[in-house]
Write an enzyme that holds these catalytic residues in place. Structure first.
Site, short mmCIF file in Angstrom:
data_model
loop_
_atom_site.label_atom_id
_atom_site.label_comp_id
_atom_site.label_asym_id
_atom_site.label_seq_id
_atom_site.Cartn_x
_atom_site.Cartn_y
_atom_site.Cartn_z
N ASP A 11 0.87 -1.17 0.00
CA ASP A 11 0.00 0.00 0.00
C ASP A 11 0.91 1.23 0.00
O ASP A 11 2.13 1.11 0.24
CB ASP A 11 -0.90 -0.05 1.25
CG ASP A 11 -1.72 1.21 1.42
OD1 ASP A 11 -2.43 1.58 0.47
OD2 ASP A 11 -1.64 1.82 2.50
N ASP A 13 -0.21 5.19 1.00
CA ASP A 13 -0.44 6.14 2.09
C ASP A 13 -0.47 5.43 3.43
O ASP A 13 -1.25 4.49 3.63
CB ASP A 13 -1.77 6.87 1.88
CG ASP A 13 -1.79 7.72 0.62
OD1 ASP A 13 -0.83 8.49 0.43
OD2 ASP A 13 -2.74 7.62 -0.16
N ASP A 173 -1.47 -0.95 5.97
CA ASP A 173 -1.60 -0.31 7.28
C ASP A 173 -3.02 -0.26 7.80
O ASP A 173 -3.26 0.31 8.87
CB ASP A 173 -1.07 1.13 7.20
CG ASP A 173 -1.97 2.03 6.35
OD1 ASP A 173 -2.27 1.64 5.20
OD2 ASP A 173 -2.39 3.08 6.84
#
Length: 236
Positions: A11, A13, A173
């Site tokens: 991922d 961001d 995250d």
């Protein structure tokens, strides 16, 4: 599949890069256009993670203002224009990212990105941050017909990068990343410093790390758990 290289799919961001300041800046630009007060950056972790449109929806909800769905695309265009003009005013890679990529690459790993950013925006950010060339594929919300948490977003990213699900690991995250990986039957490492409104451990990733220094060991352990049939046992 001994001839297939192992692949780590990230991922963006909150995983590879700390981008909250610039994303919240773009959101606050949109809110200000509607006469709404800015939201503090410390709210980012409960707002980010599902793409710009979701961020705008969540921002208006946090400000207590109803948002008519027909206005969303216009607001999203304003958000993107502002964000792309300020894409790395405050954004930076998390500590240890480059060193971790170097170590994994030396061990034969390849890399890809699967994000809910728009593809062009993701590529531009990674270029500005100096690492775009490290990834075989950089795929965004608009790359395929589906986006995270649909498993096809991850599976199509793996295919575009030339990898296979049996020799891939996801790193993210948020619940979105973990749900995506589980649905695709790809093991997942979660970082605990990203954008989530609950502890990432609550979503039962296969591994949790607090720094990129720990990524190599986590990925190697998950890869080593592949069965003779070429699958990996991971948390249901």
């Amino acid at each position: 599949m001994p001839d297939t290289f192992p692949l780590v799919v990230f991922d963006l961001d909150g995983t590879l890069a700390e981008t909250a300041g610039d994303l919240m800046g773009a959101l606050n630009h949109v809110l200000a256009g509607d006469g709404l007060p800015p939201l503090p950056v410390d709210q980012a972790r409960s707002l980010l993670g599902a793409g710009g449109r979701a961020l705008i929806r969540r921002g208006f909800a946090s400000a207590g203002r109803p948002l008519a769905e027909e206005r969303l695309e216009g607001l999203f265009a304003a958000f993107l224009a502002f964000y792309e003009a300020h894409i790395a005013d405050h954004s930076h890679l998390f500590p240890g990212v480059v060193a971790s990529l170097d170590r994994l690459e030396a061990q034969g790993y390849a890399f890809a990105v699967c994000t809910n950013k728009m593809e062009g925006t993701a590529k531009r950010l990674l270029e500005v941050l100096g690492v775009a060339g490290r990834f075989r594929a950089i795929c965004g919300q608009d790359t395929f017909a589906v986006s995270k948490p649909q498993p096809g977003a991850l599976l199509d990213t793996i295919a575009l990068a030339g990898g296979t699900p049996e020799r891939s690991v996801m790193v993210g995250d948020s619940r979105t990343d973990i749900d995506t990986a589980k649905a695709a039957r790809v093991p997942v490492v979660a970082v605990d410093f990203g954008y989530t409104d609950r502890p990432v451990q609550d979503f039962a990733p296969d591994r949790v790390i607090g720094h990129f220094d720990a990524l190599d060991e986590a990925v190697a352990d998950l890869m080593a758990r592949r069965s003779p049939e070429g699958t990996i046992a991971f948390k249901a």
